[in-house]
Design an enzyme around this catalytic site. Structure first.
Site, PDB file in Angstrom:
ATOM      1  N   ARG A  12      12.502   2.599   0.528  1.00 48.43           N
ATOM      2  CA  ARG A  12      12.231   2.533   1.897  1.00 48.43           C
ATOM      3  C   ARG A  12      12.832   1.687   2.723  1.00 48.43           C
ATOM      4  O   ARG A  12      13.124   1.723   3.716  1.00 48.43           O
ATOM      5  CB  ARG A  12      10.640   2.285   2.045  1.00 48.43           C
ATOM      6  CG  ARG A  12       9.596   3.475   1.603  1.00 48.43           C
ATOM      7  CD  ARG A  12       8.340   2.941   2.066  1.00 48.43           C
ATOM      8  NE  ARG A  12       7.722   1.920   1.589  1.00 48.43           N
ATOM      9  CZ  ARG A  12       7.109   1.576   0.542  1.00 48.43           C
ATOM     10  NH1 ARG A  12       6.798   2.762  -0.191  1.00 48.43           N
ATOM     11  NH2 ARG A  12       6.641   0.514  -0.185  1.00 48.43           N
ATOM     12  N   GLU A  42       2.920  -7.912 -11.400  1.00 44.02           N
ATOM     13  CA  GLU A  42       1.634  -8.404 -11.533  1.00 44.02           C
ATOM     14  C   GLU A  42       1.369  -8.508 -13.417  1.00 44.02           C
ATOM     15  O   GLU A  42       1.004  -9.061 -13.951  1.00 44.02           O
ATOM     16  CB  GLU A  42       0.630  -7.528 -10.928  1.00 44.02           C
ATOM     17  CG  GLU A  42      -0.763  -8.245 -10.995  1.00 44.02           C
ATOM     18  CD  GLU A  42      -1.728  -7.351 -10.184  1.00 44.02           C
ATOM     19  OE1 GLU A  42      -3.005  -7.761 -10.334  1.00 44.02           O
ATOM     20  OE2 GLU A  42      -1.290  -6.386  -9.629  1.00 44.02           O
TER      21      GLU A  42
END
Lengths: 172, 172
Positions: free
Chosen positions: A59, A96
């Site tokens: 993006r 994470e």
């Protein structure tokens, strides 16, 4: 630029439960709104003598490509491993769970060139910090890290302690 | 535009043995050359009343985003499965081994809107044909499929029998 938030769509539980995703596709779909976002980035960076924009896949490409043309900078794609065909340098960063890696072509910049790191979103800051590290390893001077959207509560700026950070729109 | 070939780097055996990869990063790195490519696309499409550009992830974004601004069209990202957060429609297409799938948001276009499919590369044409199919399923009228580079020997145009095809640079 908080009025831009009306063109950002909140999607709960994407990509997984508990995450509120900020969807920028309504911005892209409306030429006037997209133009306004690129205009904000141009106003910010036109005077900063940027030589190269480090654009984060994928993006980030959407905002970095028009901006590069506006300010006369070269566009350098940073990509997931295995996508860039020439000699690369890569940096890994923690997610994470597990880790991710981004690559850049080794011939992307000349020593001392002024680099803007650009992505659509500043969340936890891992990707941006890796992009800054890549630019410096190649001898670049990182002028700023710029984003369309910042999720301030995730503390991404703390991962970029020695780089100015700018975002067009920020959420608490 | 054959002089642009001097800014496209040939990389043998990438991503695998026997493939000659056409690397566009030298185009992107040089603002004048990148500007020339976007200018060629603008000259082609400025008069065609394009409402939306269907941009194929991820290198397609790099050319579609500046072009969308130039011609006042909306930018619609087509992405790999699981990346778009809102309601999607998807189409699968065959690869040499296995298959791939691309998605678009269902609210990307209004019925009857004029759509340009844009990607950096026309090779075997599978991705472009899937993009055309997506646009039509959503009620769009596909005006053309445009590419920066065409590898003519791979016969991609045959996968797009009822769509005009344009490329800035073509290799035999």
């Amino acid at each position: 630029m908080d009025h831009l938030k009306s063109h950002i769509r909140d999607i709960p539980d994407f990509p997984k439960k508990g995450i509120l995703f900020r969807d920028i596709t309504p911005i892209l779909k409306d030429p006037k709104v997209f133009d306004e976002v690129i205009g904000a980035l141009r106003d910010r960076y036109a005077g900063m003598k940027i030589d190269k924009i480090f654009a984060v896949e994928s993006r980030g490409f959407i905002f970095a490509a028009p901006l590069a043309r506006e300010i006369g900078a070269g566009l350098i794609p940073l990509r997931k491993p295995g996508k860039l065909p020439y000699e690369t340098m890569s940096v890994s960063y923690a997610l994470e769970y597990g880790e991710e890696r981004i690559e850049v072509h080794r011939d992307a910049i000349e020593k001392g060139e002024r680099v803007l790191v650009l992505d659509d979103l500043l969340a936890t800051g891992g990707t941006a910090a890796a992009a800054v590290e890549l630019a410096r390893k190649l001898g670049g001077e990182v002028v700023e890290a710029g984003f369309v959207i910042e999720l301030a509560s995730l503390g991404g700026r703390e991962k970029l302690p020695d780089v100015p950070v700018y975002s067009v729109v920020s959420y608490d």
